[in-house]
Scaffold this active site. Structure first.
Site, PDB file in Angstrom:
ATOM      1  N   GLU A  89      58.343  69.717  43.301  1.00 35.36           N
ATOM      2  CA  GLU A  89      59.015  70.280  42.137  1.00 35.36           C
ATOM      3  C   GLU A  89      59.211  69.084  41.215  1.00 35.36           C
ATOM      4  O   GLU A  89      59.746  68.053  41.641  1.00 35.36           O
ATOM      5  CB  GLU A  89      60.360  70.898  42.529  1.00 35.36           C
ATOM      6  CG  GLU A  89      60.248  72.195  43.313  1.00 35.36           C
ATOM      7  CD  GLU A  89      59.703  73.356  42.488  1.00 35.36           C
ATOM      8  OE1 GLU A  89      59.766  73.276  41.248  1.00 35.36           O
ATOM      9  OE2 GLU A  89      59.198  74.322  43.076  1.00 35.36           O
ATOM     10  N   THR A 134      57.743  58.562  41.393  1.00 30.02           N
ATOM     11  CA  THR A 134      58.090  58.393  39.975  1.00 30.02           C
ATOM     12  C   THR A 134      58.955  57.152  39.751  1.00 30.02           C
ATOM     13  O   THR A 134      59.674  56.725  40.663  1.00 30.02           O
ATOM     14  CB  THR A 134      58.872  59.651  39.515  1.00 30.02           C
ATOM     15  OG1 THR A 134      59.475  59.404  38.258  1.00 30.02           O
ATOM     16  CG2 THR A 134      59.988  60.026  40.486  1.00 30.02           C
ATOM     17  N   ASP A 135      58.921  56.633  38.522  1.00 29.01           N
ATOM     18  CA  ASP A 135      59.812  55.512  38.179  1.00 29.01           C
ATOM     19  C   ASP A 135      61.262  55.982  38.046  1.00 29.01           C
ATOM     20  O   ASP A 135      62.176  55.167  37.977  1.00 29.01           O
ATOM     21  CB  ASP A 135      59.350  54.824  36.885  1.00 29.01           C
ATOM     22  CG  ASP A 135      59.348  55.734  35.663  1.00 29.01           C
ATOM     23  OD1 ASP A 135      59.595  56.950  35.805  1.00 29.01           O
ATOM     24  OD2 ASP A 135      59.098  55.225  34.550  1.00 29.01           O
ATOM     25  N   GLU A 136      61.477  57.312  38.008  1.00 29.21           N
ATOM     26  CA  GLU A 136      62.837  57.823  37.796  1.00 29.21           C
ATOM     27  C   GLU A 136      63.758  57.498  38.971  1.00 29.21           C
ATOM     28  O   GLU A 136      64.979  57.552  38.848  1.00 29.21           O
ATOM     29  CB  GLU A 136      62.798  59.335  37.498  1.00 29.21           C
ATOM     30  CG  GLU A 136      61.936  59.601  36.278  1.00 29.21           C
ATOM     31  CD  GLU A 136      62.004  61.021  35.718  1.00 29.21           C
ATOM     32  OE1 GLU A 136      63.014  61.701  35.922  1.00 29.21           O
ATOM     33  OE2 GLU A 136      61.024  61.424  35.068  1.00 29.21           O
ATOM     34  N   TYR A 158      66.338  65.763  40.598  1.00 26.60           N
ATOM     35  CA  TYR A 158      64.896  65.501  40.789  1.00 26.60           C
ATOM     36  C   TYR A 158      64.672  64.088  41.328  1.00 26.60           C
ATOM     37  O   TYR A 158      64.021  63.897  42.367  1.00 26.60           O
ATOM     38  CB  TYR A 158      64.142  65.696  39.463  1.00 26.60           C
ATOM     39  CG  TYR A 158      62.742  65.095  39.461  1.00 26.60           C
ATOM     40  CD1 TYR A 158      61.745  65.593  40.302  1.00 26.60           C
ATOM     41  CD2 TYR A 158      62.422  64.009  38.631  1.00 26.60           C
ATOM     42  CE1 TYR A 158      60.458  65.032  40.308  1.00 26.60           C
ATOM     43  CE2 TYR A 158      61.151  63.449  38.628  1.00 26.60           C
ATOM     44  CZ  TYR A 158      60.173  63.962  39.466  1.00 26.60           C
ATOM     45  OH  TYR A 158      58.912  63.398  39.473  1.00 26.60           O
ATOM     46  N   LYS A 162      63.184  62.706  44.935  1.00 32.65           N
ATOM     47  CA  LYS A 162      61.990  61.844  45.064  1.00 32.65           C
ATOM     48  C   LYS A 162      62.375  60.521  45.746  1.00 32.65           C
ATOM     49  O   LYS A 162      61.623  59.996  46.563  1.00 32.65           O
ATOM     50  CB  LYS A 162      61.363  61.564  43.692  1.00 32.65           C
ATOM     51  CG  LYS A 162      60.719  62.761  43.013  1.00 32.65           C
ATOM     52  CD  LYS A 162      59.507  63.330  43.740  1.00 32.65           C
ATOM     53  CE  LYS A 162      58.322  62.408  43.744  1.00 32.65           C
ATOM     54  NZ  LYS A 162      57.105  63.093  44.305  1.00 32.65           N
ATOM     55  N   GLY A 291      73.424  64.027  32.266  1.00 32.88           N
ATOM     56  CA  GLY A 291      73.027  62.815  32.996  1.00 32.88           C
ATOM     57  C   GLY A 291      71.724  62.200  32.512  1.00 32.88           C
ATOM     58  O   GLY A 291      71.029  61.523  33.287  1.00 32.88           O
TER      59      GLY A 291
HETATM   60  P1  NAD Z   1      53.400  69.708  38.623  1.00 31.80           P
HETATM   61  O1  NAD Z   1      54.735  70.375  38.642  1.00 31.80           O
HETATM   62  O2  NAD Z   1      52.510  69.896  37.452  1.00 31.80           O
HETATM   63  O3  NAD Z   1      52.557  70.149  39.909  1.00 31.80           O
HETATM   64  C1  NAD Z   1      53.129  70.228  41.189  1.00 31.80           C
HETATM   65  C2  NAD Z   1      52.156  70.962  42.089  1.00 31.80           C
HETATM   66  O4  NAD Z   1      52.735  71.047  43.397  1.00 31.80           O
HETATM   67  C3  NAD Z   1      51.866  72.412  41.638  1.00 31.80           C
HETATM   68  O5  NAD Z   1      50.490  72.677  41.722  1.00 31.80           O
HETATM   69  C4  NAD Z   1      52.658  73.252  42.631  1.00 31.80           C
HETATM   70  O6  NAD Z   1      52.081  74.526  42.862  1.00 31.80           O
HETATM   71  C5  NAD Z   1      52.614  72.380  43.887  1.00 31.80           C
HETATM   72  N1  NAD Z   1      53.740  72.659  44.782  1.00 31.80           N
HETATM   73  C6  NAD Z   1      55.056  72.710  44.444  1.00 31.80           C
HETATM   74  N2  NAD Z   1      55.788  73.034  45.528  1.00 31.80           N
HETATM   75  C7  NAD Z   1      54.921  73.158  46.572  1.00 31.80           C
HETATM   76  C8  NAD Z   1      55.078  73.472  47.946  1.00 31.80           C
HETATM   77  N3  NAD Z   1      56.284  73.724  48.465  1.00 31.80           N
HETATM   78  N4  NAD Z   1      53.970  73.504  48.733  1.00 31.80           N
HETATM   79  C9  NAD Z   1      52.748  73.258  48.205  1.00 31.80           C
HETATM   80  N5  NAD Z   1      52.537  72.979  46.910  1.00 31.80           N
HETATM   81  C10 NAD Z   1      53.610  72.920  46.098  1.00 31.80           C
HETATM   82  O7  NAD Z   1      53.715  68.160  38.873  1.00 31.80           O
HETATM   83  P2  NAD Z   1      52.965  66.869  38.312  1.00 31.80           P
HETATM   84  O8  NAD Z   1      53.562  66.502  37.016  1.00 31.80           O
HETATM   85  O9  NAD Z   1      51.505  67.059  38.437  1.00 31.80           O
HETATM   86  O10 NAD Z   1      53.470  65.776  39.375  1.00 31.80           O
HETATM   87  C11 NAD Z   1      52.745  65.558  40.576  1.00 31.80           C
HETATM   88  C12 NAD Z   1      53.434  64.459  41.377  1.00 31.80           C
HETATM   89  O11 NAD Z   1      53.511  63.270  40.597  1.00 31.80           O
HETATM   90  C13 NAD Z   1      54.865  64.819  41.773  1.00 31.80           C
HETATM   91  O12 NAD Z   1      55.097  64.331  43.061  1.00 31.80           O
HETATM   92  C14 NAD Z   1      55.714  64.060  40.757  1.00 31.80           C
HETATM   93  O13 NAD Z   1      56.975  63.730  41.296  1.00 31.80           O
HETATM   94  C15 NAD Z   1      54.862  62.837  40.517  1.00 31.80           C
HETATM   95  N6  NAD Z   1      55.003  62.201  39.201  1.00 31.80           N
HETATM   96  C16 NAD Z   1      54.902  62.947  38.046  1.00 31.80           C
HETATM   97  C17 NAD Z   1      54.996  62.298  36.813  1.00 31.80           C
HETATM   98  C18 NAD Z   1      54.847  63.062  35.524  1.00 31.80           C
HETATM   99  O14 NAD Z   1      55.008  62.491  34.432  1.00 31.80           O
HETATM  100  N7  NAD Z   1      54.515  64.358  35.534  1.00 31.80           N
HETATM  101  C19 NAD Z   1      55.192  60.914  36.753  1.00 31.80           C
HETATM  102  C20 NAD Z   1      55.291  60.197  37.953  1.00 31.80           C
HETATM  103  C21 NAD Z   1      55.185  60.841  39.169  1.00 31.80           C
HETATM  104  P1  TYD Z   2      60.283  65.405  30.223  1.00 36.73           P
HETATM  105  O1  TYD Z   2      58.933  65.674  29.651  1.00 36.73           O
HETATM  106  O2  TYD Z   2      61.068  66.541  30.787  1.00 36.73           O
HETATM  107  O3  TYD Z   2      60.106  64.233  31.290  1.00 36.73           O
HETATM  108  P2  TYD Z   2      61.248  63.366  32.079  1.00 36.73           P
HETATM  109  O4  TYD Z   2      62.540  64.055  31.974  1.00 36.73           O
HETATM  110  O5  TYD Z   2      60.715  63.372  33.466  1.00 36.73           O
HETATM  111  O6  TYD Z   2      61.233  62.021  31.426  1.00 36.73           O
HETATM  112  O7  TYD Z   2      61.176  64.745  29.087  1.00 36.73           O
HETATM  113  C1  TYD Z   2      60.763  63.565  28.405  1.00 36.73           C
HETATM  114  C2  TYD Z   2      61.901  63.163  27.490  1.00 36.73           C
HETATM  115  O8  TYD Z   2      62.042  64.153  26.461  1.00 36.73           O
HETATM  116  C3  TYD Z   2      63.253  63.098  28.190  1.00 36.73           C
HETATM  117  O9  TYD Z   2      64.004  62.015  27.639  1.00 36.73           O
HETATM  118  C4  TYD Z   2      63.908  64.413  27.844  1.00 36.73           C
HETATM  119  C5  TYD Z   2      63.353  64.727  26.475  1.00 36.73           C
HETATM  120  N1  TYD Z   2      63.190  66.186  26.144  1.00 36.73           N
HETATM  121  C6  TYD Z   2      63.710  66.686  24.946  1.00 36.73           C
HETATM  122  O10 TYD Z   2      64.303  65.953  24.132  1.00 36.73           O
HETATM  123  N2  TYD Z   2      63.530  68.009  24.688  1.00 36.73           N
HETATM  124  C7  TYD Z   2      62.895  68.853  25.556  1.00 36.73           C
HETATM  125  O11 TYD Z   2      62.785  70.080  25.263  1.00 36.73           O
HETATM  126  C8  TYD Z   2      62.348  68.312  26.784  1.00 36.73           C
HETATM  127  C9  TYD Z   2      61.636  69.188  27.771  1.00 36.73           C
HETATM  128  C10 TYD Z   2      62.524  66.959  27.025  1.00 36.73           C
END
Ligand code: NAD
Ligand code: TYD
Length: 350
Positions: A89, A134-136, A158, A162, A291
């Protein structure tokens, strides 16, 4: 029957980053069999992989990583050489309204995969459990950059989930000798991202002339990385990284949210033939996220110095390519924003 050199399990391969990773591996390594495990939540979409779904070295498994017996059976029936674990998630706002879903998938799901690897890989050489994070997990930065030794200080449900999964991965490496690697990456953008995240949400809203919700004053800073550069980093770390190590991945590309949104407006005004400044009028300041972390920024020099990876796409080129993709893939966008998305959007913004 083809005798594949390696069987690689990618979890979450139908999501945003996962689909880019699966595509890269399927195309670059025809001698590997890529198993994509995903349970297709709202964020998972097999349309993301329609171009490679018929490849001989690709297979899809619909399963939930929270279901320990399904995961155990999968490992009993397949000899995986490596796992690249992305299933999660992933949206901070959803973690604020429903933290349990994040505890289930991100923590329990990860531990189920670790248990399956530990039980089925005992005594085997050359395996690898690669956890994508993630860096978060490092929390909010005032000065400097996150490095691999920055203490964890997660602030949202979240990032707390992680961080917990990262600790379990490291603990299984330390306690059971499981061969693990981790990477912690900054914010990704690019094609196929679900439009709950800032950039695709704004692209969709600009296109539809809907308001652009800026949390707080829009001064929060994120380090944006093009998703294809992240996929290449994952490939590099999976093949060349040292077992037991963790690597930070980032774009050296810090932007305040308001500036990103204004820049997107400029690109889209030009592409949609609108007058300069028209879309900026859609910007609306809304209640801040609870937060809300002020700044993230990554020092990726370990990955650059040790494994020779660096980001290739400039933000300007990557963002333009991203906008073009969303404008050219209207059917994809309409599919993902029908149904549940409307409900989510109303709850979150209206
Ligand atoms: P996303 O939400 O687009 O995709 C997540 C995928 O995981 C989906 O295909 C979903 O169906 C699947 N999934 C969720 N719950 C599941 C479960 N219980 N069993 C099997 N499959 C399940 O996420 P994303 O943005 O592609 O991120 C992928 C990974 O990279 C995550 O672990 C996230 O924490 C990490 N990440 C994301 C970012 C970013 O900017 N999006 C940055 C750094 C790290
Ligand atoms: P997001 O794409 O949700 O990534 P993350 O929270 O993992 O960094 O958000 C990126 C930045 O944009 C974050 O500082 C929250 C902000 N944001 C808004 O200002 N408005 C929005 O509707 C959303 C989804 C994010």
């Amino acid at each position: 029957m083809i005798d594949f050199e390696k069987d690689i399990l990618v979890t979450g391969g139908a999501g945003f980053i996962g689909s880019h990773v699966v595509r890269l591996l399927v195309k670059k390594y025809p001698h590997y069999k890529i198993h994509n495990l995903d349970n297709l939540t709202y964020a998972g979409n097999l349309e993301n992989l329609s171009d490679i779904e018929d490849s001989e070295n690709y297979t899809f498994v619909k399963a939930d990583i929270v279901d320990d017996s399904a995961i155990d059976k999968l490992f009993a029936h397949n000899e995986f050489d490596g796992i690249i674990h992305l299933a999660a998630e992933s949206h901070v706002d959803r973690s604020i309204s429903d933290p349990m879903a994040f505890i289930r998938t991100n923590i329990i799901g990860t531990v189920n995969l670790l248990n399956a690897a530990k039980d089925h890989w005992a005594g085997s050489e050359g395996k690898l459990f690669y956890h994508i994070s993630t860096d978060e997990v490092f929390g909010s930065l005032e000065d400097g950059f996150f490095t691999e030794t920055t203490p964890y200080d997660p602030q949202s449900p979240y990032s707390a989930s992680k961080a917990s999964s990262d600790h379990f991965v490291k603990a299984y490496g330390n306690t059971y000798g499981l061969p693990v690697i981790l990477s912690n990456c900054s914010n990704n953008y690019g094609s196929h991202q679900f439009p709950e995240k800032l950039i695709p949400l704004c692209i969709n809203n600009i296109k539809k002339k809907k308001s652009l919700p800026v949390y707080g004053k829009g001064e929060n800073v994120r380090d944006w990385l093009f998703v294809e550069d992240h996929a290449k980093a994952i490939d590099t770390i999976f093949h060349k990284g040292n077992v037991g190590e963790t690597y930070n991945i980032g774009g050296l590309n810090e932007w305040q949210n308001l500036d990103v949104i204004k820049y997107l407006c400029k690109i889209m005004d030009s592409k949609l033939g609108r007058i300069v400044g028209e879309s900026e009028k859609l910007i609306t300041f809304v209640k801040d996220r609870a937060g809300h972390d002020l700044r993230y920024a990554i020092d990726a020099s370990k990955l650059t110095n040790e494994l020779s990876w660096k980001p290739e796409a400039t933000f300007e080129a990557g963002l333009e390519q991203t906008v073009d993709w969303y404008l050219e893939n209207e059917i994809w966008l309409e599919h993902v924003i029908s149904g549940d998305y409307q409900h989510y959007y109303q709850q979150q913004y209206e």
